[in-house]
Design an enzyme around this catalytic site. Structure first.
Site, PDB file in Angstrom:
ATOM      1  N   LYS A  32      17.165 -25.570 -85.389  1.00  0.00           N
ATOM      2  CA  LYS A  32      17.693 -26.328 -84.254  1.00  0.00           C
ATOM      3  C   LYS A  32      18.133 -25.392 -83.148  1.00  0.00           C
ATOM      4  CE  LYS A  32      21.448 -29.417 -83.310  1.00  0.00           C
ATOM      5  NZ  LYS A  32      22.731 -29.791 -83.779  1.00  0.00           N
ATOM      6  N   ARG A  88      26.314 -33.678 -76.496  1.00  0.00           N
ATOM      7  CA  ARG A  88      27.778 -33.571 -76.424  1.00  0.00           C
ATOM      8  C   ARG A  88      28.340 -34.644 -75.497  1.00  0.00           C
ATOM      9  NH1 ARG A  88      28.107 -26.924 -76.374  1.00  0.00           N
ATOM     10  NH2 ARG A  88      27.241 -26.686 -78.465  1.00  0.00           N
ATOM     11  N   LYS A 105      20.852 -22.660 -86.938  1.00  0.00           N
ATOM     12  CA  LYS A 105      21.327 -23.432 -85.789  1.00  0.00           C
ATOM     13  C   LYS A 105      21.834 -22.454 -84.732  1.00  0.00           C
ATOM     14  CE  LYS A 105      24.467 -27.062 -84.340  1.00  0.00           C
ATOM     15  NZ  LYS A 105      25.338 -28.152 -84.777  1.00  0.00           N
ATOM     16  N   GLU A 125      20.095 -16.375 -93.095  1.00  0.00           N
ATOM     17  CA  GLU A 125      20.846 -17.629 -93.224  1.00  0.00           C
ATOM     18  C   GLU A 125      20.153 -18.568 -94.215  1.00  0.00           C
ATOM     19  OE1 GLU A 125      23.653 -18.788 -92.252  1.00  0.00           O
ATOM     20  OE2 GLU A 125      24.316 -17.623 -90.518  1.00  0.00           O
TER      21      GLU A 125
END
Ligand code: PBG
Length: 329
Positions: free
Chosen positions: A255, A211, A201, A240
């Site tokens: 993402k 948001r 991400k 990751e």
């Protein structure tokens, strides 16, 4: 690899008619490839439009069946729930995330009661919808504190699992949270609750409309660069993902989507696990704006969605999922 050359070889021959183009098609889309995000608001009988995301709405719990019905009828396998928490319920610690009567919990219960296992439910695990500062974790001396945040995320995960959430999706990017959440779920008899890690991400400018939709835009202090990834990096995404697989992730998310197709492809090639892509709010709003201004044709949506499949994604989180039948036509 190349078995001939012009003039014996003419690649245009396979493209000469629709039937032959269909015959040699390498990638296709179906409703099974989609996850539908649903925004939740408090109150009753409301379906509220979102100015930054035309065509997307926020629903009160008693109206949620309207959109879930649609998803099931269209054959979408899973919805993702996102709450717009009232400002009065937000605080420094994001304690509303652990309230069993919060919007997400009530929505899970409502959907499971009504639809049983006709559709899967995925929930974000992160504190940003609940914190007054808009960050995904707890803050101490201006730092997002990793290990203390995980303790809250574990409880948030357990609560969601208890309510009936099928797929726990940590989107907070704290180190080590997948292993700890997996362990906690297993110890509490949620061995079959899946974990979808938002493993890759990025700290992205494409999250703006989201948001706004969940009301964390105005409250967010600073940026998320100390926990979300630097968009200049790709090796780091592999690290990751490798860690999250070891810690027990069942699926991973990349993402945003379209600017990160290279990441989807390399993760898929390297790990051969279910990779999901998130076509985020900024991508959606950009496409919608350009289509509405007649700068591009609506078919650009289909083209952009197919690109995820070409890159190797198993499924796509998309704000278009509820209209997927029209897009596939
Ligand atoms: C919360 C979260 C975000 C998105 C999904 N979960 C925003 C963020 O990290 O700030 C963005 C989704 C979108 O833009 O569509 N952690």
């Amino acid at each position: 690899m190349i078995t001939g050359k012009y003039p014996n070889l003419r690649l245009r021959r396979n493209r000469k008619e629709s039937w032959t183009r269909r015959l040699v098609q390498e990638n296709t889309l179906s409703p099974n490839d989609f996850i539908l995000p649903i925004f939740l608001i408090d109150g009753s009988n409301k379906k509220e439009s979102i100015s930054t995301m035309p065509g997307v709405f926020r629903y009160t719990i008693n109206r949620i069946s309207q959109i879930v019905d649609k998803a099931i009828k269209k054959g979408i396998p899973m919805v993702a729930l996102f709450p717009k928490t009232k400002n009065t319920l937000k605080n420094n610690l994001g304690t509303e995330s652990l309230n069993e009567n919060n919007l997400v919990c009530r929505a899970i219960v409502e959907i499971k009661k009504r639809y049983k296992n006709q559709i899967g439910i995925m929930c974000d695990v992160a504190l940003d919808p609940y914190t007054s500062h808009g960050h995904d974790g707890l803050i101490k001396s201006n730092q997002i504190i990793n290990d203390e945040t995980i303790e809250v995320l574990i409880n948030q995960s357990l609560l969601q699992a208890e309510m009936g959430c099928d797929v726990i999706a940590p989107s907070d990017m704290m180190d080590g949270r997948i292993g700890k959440i997996r362990k906690a779920l297993d110890n509490s008899n949620f061995k079959n609750t899946q974990i979808l890690s938002y493993a890759a991400k990025y700290a992205s400018s494409f999250y703006g409309p989201f948001r706004d939709a969940v009301g964390s835009k105005s409250s967010l202090k600073g940026d998320k660069k100390t926990y979300q990834m630097d968009f200049r990096n790709s090796d780091e995404a592999i690290r990751e993902v490798a860690l999250d697989i070891k810690e027990g992730a069942d699926m991973v998310m990349v993402k945003p989507g379209m600017p990160y197709l290279d990441i989807i492809k390399s993760i898929k090639e390297k790990f051969r696990i279910p990779v999901l892509a998130y076509q985020v709010s900024g991508e959606y709003s950009l496409l919608e704006a350009a289509i509405n201004k007649k700068l591009i044709q609506r078919n650009a949506v289909y083209e952009s969605l197919v690109s995820f499949k070409r890159a190797g994604a198993n499924a796509i989180v998309s704000y278009y999922a509820d209209r997927i039948d029209k897009i596939l036509e």
